[in-house]
Design a protein around this motif. Structure first.
Motif, PDB file in Angstrom:
ATOM      1  N   PRO A 161     -31.051 -11.191   9.567  1.00 44.50           N
ATOM      2  CA  PRO A 161     -30.788 -10.034   8.700  1.00 44.50           C
ATOM      3  C   PRO A 161     -31.908  -9.008   8.731  1.00 44.50           C
ATOM      4  O   PRO A 161     -33.064  -9.318   9.015  1.00 44.50           O
ATOM      5  N   ILE A 162     -31.527  -7.783   8.439  1.00 45.94           N
ATOM      6  CA  ILE A 162     -32.487  -6.702   8.228  1.00 45.94           C
ATOM      7  C   ILE A 162     -32.731  -6.606   6.726  1.00 45.94           C
ATOM      8  O   ILE A 162     -31.793  -6.397   5.948  1.00 45.94           O
ATOM      9  N   THR A 163     -33.967  -6.786   6.312  1.00 46.23           N
ATOM     10  CA  THR A 163     -34.304  -6.771   4.893  1.00 46.23           C
ATOM     11  C   THR A 163     -34.890  -5.418   4.534  1.00 46.23           C
ATOM     12  O   THR A 163     -35.911  -5.000   5.085  1.00 46.23           O
ATOM     13  N   THR A 164     -34.222  -4.734   3.634  1.00 43.92           N
ATOM     14  CA  THR A 164     -34.718  -3.448   3.153  1.00 43.92           C
ATOM     15  C   THR A 164     -34.625  -3.445   1.634  1.00 43.92           C
ATOM     16  O   THR A 164     -34.129  -4.400   1.015  1.00 43.92           O
ATOM     17  N   LEU A 171     -26.176 -11.439  -5.262  1.00 47.83           N
ATOM     18  CA  LEU A 171     -26.752 -12.762  -5.396  1.00 47.83           C
ATOM     19  C   LEU A 171     -28.032 -12.686  -6.222  1.00 47.83           C
ATOM     20  O   LEU A 171     -28.596 -11.603  -6.422  1.00 47.83           O
ATOM     21  N   VAL A 172     -28.483 -13.846  -6.673  1.00 48.28           N
ATOM     22  CA  VAL A 172     -29.763 -13.934  -7.370  1.00 48.28           C
ATOM     23  C   VAL A 172     -30.864 -14.095  -6.329  1.00 48.28           C
ATOM     24  O   VAL A 172     -30.773 -14.946  -5.430  1.00 48.28           O
ATOM     25  N   ASP A 173     -31.890 -13.280  -6.433  1.00 49.81           N
ATOM     26  CA  ASP A 173     -33.002 -13.344  -5.487  1.00 49.81           C
ATOM     27  C   ASP A 173     -33.922 -14.495  -5.880  1.00 49.81           C
ATOM     28  O   ASP A 173     -34.582 -14.458  -6.920  1.00 49.81           O
ATOM     29  N   TYR A 219     -48.639  12.837 -13.456  1.00 55.08           N
ATOM     30  CA  TYR A 219     -47.297  12.602 -12.918  1.00 55.08           C
ATOM     31  C   TYR A 219     -47.028  11.101 -12.919  1.00 55.08           C
ATOM     32  O   TYR A 219     -47.824  10.324 -12.369  1.00 55.08           O
ATOM     33  N   GLN A 220     -45.920  10.723 -13.524  1.00 52.39           N
ATOM     34  CA  GLN A 220     -45.561   9.311 -13.616  1.00 52.39           C
ATOM     35  C   GLN A 220     -44.171   9.109 -13.018  1.00 52.39           C
ATOM     36  O   GLN A 220     -43.215   9.803 -13.385  1.00 52.39           O
ATOM     37  N   TYR A 221     -44.071   8.156 -12.110  1.00 58.56           N
ATOM     38  CA  TYR A 221     -42.802   7.799 -11.471  1.00 58.56           C
ATOM     39  C   TYR A 221     -42.501   6.336 -11.779  1.00 58.56           C
ATOM     40  O   TYR A 221     -43.403   5.483 -11.738  1.00 58.56           O
ATOM     41  N   TYR A 222     -41.236   6.048 -12.071  1.00 59.86           N
ATOM     42  CA  TYR A 222     -40.801   4.695 -12.372  1.00 59.86           C
ATOM     43  C   TYR A 222     -39.697   4.309 -11.383  1.00 59.86           C
ATOM     44  O   TYR A 222     -38.645   4.954 -11.325  1.00 59.86           O
ATOM     45  N   LEU A 223     -39.954   3.243 -10.629  1.00 59.53           N
ATOM     46  CA  LEU A 223     -39.035   2.802  -9.581  1.00 59.53           C
ATOM     47  C   LEU A 223     -38.448   1.449  -9.938  1.00 59.53           C
ATOM     48  O   LEU A 223     -39.178   0.531 -10.344  1.00 59.53           O
ATOM     49  N   LYS A 224     -37.124   1.313  -9.790  1.00 60.93           N
ATOM     50  CA  LYS A 224     -36.430   0.039  -9.935  1.00 60.93           C
ATOM     51  C   LYS A 224     -35.897  -0.348  -8.560  1.00 60.93           C
ATOM     52  O   LYS A 224     -35.036   0.339  -8.003  1.00 60.93           O
ATOM     53  N   ILE A 225     -36.418  -1.451  -8.004  1.00 61.43           N
ATOM     54  CA  ILE A 225     -36.154  -1.819  -6.611  1.00 61.43           C
ATOM     55  C   ILE A 225     -35.148  -2.967  -6.561  1.00 61.43           C
ATOM     56  O   ILE A 225     -35.239  -3.926  -7.337  1.00 61.43           O
ATOM     57  N   VAL A 226     -34.182  -2.856  -5.653  1.00 64.73           N
ATOM     58  CA  VAL A 226     -33.177  -3.902  -5.433  1.00 64.73           C
ATOM     59  C   VAL A 226     -33.283  -4.376  -3.991  1.00 64.73           C
ATOM     60  O   VAL A 226     -33.055  -3.582  -3.069  1.00 64.73           O
ATOM     61  N   PRO A 227     -33.622  -5.648  -3.744  1.00 62.31           N
ATOM     62  CA  PRO A 227     -33.652  -6.160  -2.362  1.00 62.31           C
ATOM     63  C   PRO A 227     -32.259  -6.125  -1.736  1.00 62.31           C
ATOM     64  O   PRO A 227     -31.264  -6.409  -2.401  1.00 62.31           O
ATOM     65  N   THR A 228     -32.197  -5.798  -0.465  1.00 56.84           N
ATOM     66  CA  THR A 228     -30.926  -5.705   0.256  1.00 56.84           C
ATOM     67  C   THR A 228     -31.090  -6.343   1.625  1.00 56.84           C
ATOM     68  O   THR A 228     -31.988  -5.976   2.383  1.00 56.84           O
TER      69      THR A 228
END
Length: 445
Positions: free
Chosen positions: A327-330, A68-70, A306-315
């Protein structure tokens, strides 16, 4: 008329013509053999084992996934961090950008800062055991070919006691180090005030127009050999950074930026070796291993960024039971990283540190738990029983065929007694020569 008479067959005899099942005369018996008995026992055991496995599979739940679209733009999420950096807490600062609005920063300047407590970088024996378990789980999750975003069935879990044990050991080391530093400070009373040692000074370096600058100060003293950076921060659904760099972090009123207060001439003393025990967004799920948890980096050159790049997807997960409607939101995330050595002589400019940049996806995953169909269970059980019986019959026929070729005398059919044998032969002869039928009559069978 010709004298021929046709007899109409009853309906039952017509239906009998479609009987496809094999018939065996009751008086004929085939010898029971050890091979057949062995195949039968194995077949029954196999059927029982498959039925038990099928029942266990039926009582487990499965998940349906929907993309779905958040649209919940104003929602905030909790960021939890627990990591150790091999530098004194006085020498580094940690902050989270993109966490709260400018108005919130003005009301509470310390709101977007993580806790920093002195500790030791070395493991205790118990802590190393827990860490190896977490490290192995993290390597399994990030092995080549693994998916960036996994289904709930494929997520990596460890025992919740592992994560609780790591936290307890970290708190114990932190307490021991605090006691040592308290005893040391009681001996060193009367020294120069914080931030102003002999030969110190303050210098301001402007940043790149993003509201960030650095205050370079004198030696602020020493607080431990390593620093534990931990805590939780409420962040918005915008791009943000967790920034750990030399100098103490200070928020800038009204600008939404921050400053770092650090000592002059300390470039050769940087050591941003670090371990990450927890880095998660949203509601905590016991035992779930996130991609950054279990990360360990050792700085050899002492001037590493040190560089970290995170791409987060709501679930959102809708579970069955009493909490099924809540719902449990993670938040799942994929991570990539790079390491760059800072060397101004070769044109690699910058400041050593740790920069974790995160960005949220506009797509949300909705997961709903459900039970499997009872009709599906019945179909699968029938398929198991029928399939095993059919396969065992074919296997037994092959075994008997090859055994008959190898041992023809020991694999012949036998009749139970001589009178029964004679009666059977008489019945067969009567069917071959029906002499008692009147001539001129035609029986249609």
């Amino acid at each position: 008329m010709s004298g021929l008479r046709l007899r109409r067959r009853p309906f039952g005899e017509v239906v009998q013509q479609f009987d496809a099942f094999t018939k065996v005369t009751e008086n004929v018996q085939e010898e029971k053999r050890a091979t057949g008995g062995f195949i039968s026992v194995v077949s029954f055991l196999l059927i029982g084992w498959l039925i038990v496995g099928e029942l266990r599979y039926f009582f487990e739940t499965e998940f349906d996934y929907k993309f779905l679209v958040d649209v919940e733009f104003d929602e905030t999420l909790k960021l939890e961090v627990d990591m150790v950096v091999a530098m004194s807490c006085d020498a580094i600062g940690a902050d989270v950008t993109g966490s709260i609005s400018d108005e919130a920063v003005m009301l509470d300047p310390l709101r977007n800062m993580l806790q920093q407590d002195p500790t030791r970088f070395e493991f205790t024996e118990t802590e190393e055991t827990y860490w190896n378990i977490l490290r192995a789980a993290q390597r399994e999750q990030l092995k080549p070919g693994a998916k960036n975003y996994q289904s709930l069935d494929d997520l990596t879990f460890v025992g919740n006691s592992v994560l609780r044990g790591l936290q307890a050991e970290a708190e114990a080391k932190q307490k021991e180090e605090a006691e040592k530093l308290r005893a040391k400070m009681s001996k060193d009373e009367g020294g120069p005030p914080f931030g102003f040692g002999a030969g110190g000074g303050i210098q301001i370096i402007l940043g790149d127009g993003m509201g960030v600058f650095q205050l370079l100060a004198a030696n602020p003293g020493n607080k431990g050999t390593a620093c534990r950076i931990h805590g939780s921060v409420a962040v918005q659904k915008v791009t943000g950074n967790v920034h750990i760099s030399p100098g103490k972090t200070m928020n800038i009123m009204g600008g939404g930026g921050h400053a770092h207060l650090r000592m002059l001439g300390a470039d050769d003393n940087y050591n941003f070796s670090h371990r990450v025990e927890r880095f998660s967004f949203g509601q905590r799920i016991p035992g779930l291993v996130m991609p950054l948890a279990g990360t360990e980096q050792i700085s050899v050159d002492k001037m590493d960024l040190y560089q970290y790049y995170l791409k987060i997807v709501p679930t959102k997960v809708y579970r069955l039971g009493a909490l099924g409607h809540k719902p449990i939101t993670t938040y799942q995330y994929a991570v990539t990283h790079r390491k760059r050595a800072i060397d101004h002589t070769t044109g690699s400019h910058g400041t050593p540190g740790i920069n974790i940049k995160y960005e949220l996806s506009s797509v949300m995953i909705e997961v709903r738990e459900r039970y499997r169909s009872f009709l599906q269970l019945l179909v699968r059980l029938c398929a198991i029983a029928g399939g095993v019986f059919a396969t065992s019959g074919i296997l037994n026929a092959f075994v008997q065929f090859f055994a008959g070729l190898c041992f023809p005398q020991s694999h012949s059919s036998s009749f139970p007694s001589s009178p029964d044998k004679q009666a059977l032969l008489d019945a067969i002869n009567r069917t071959k020569a029906p002499a008692d039928r009147p001539s001129g009559e035609l029986f249609v069978t």
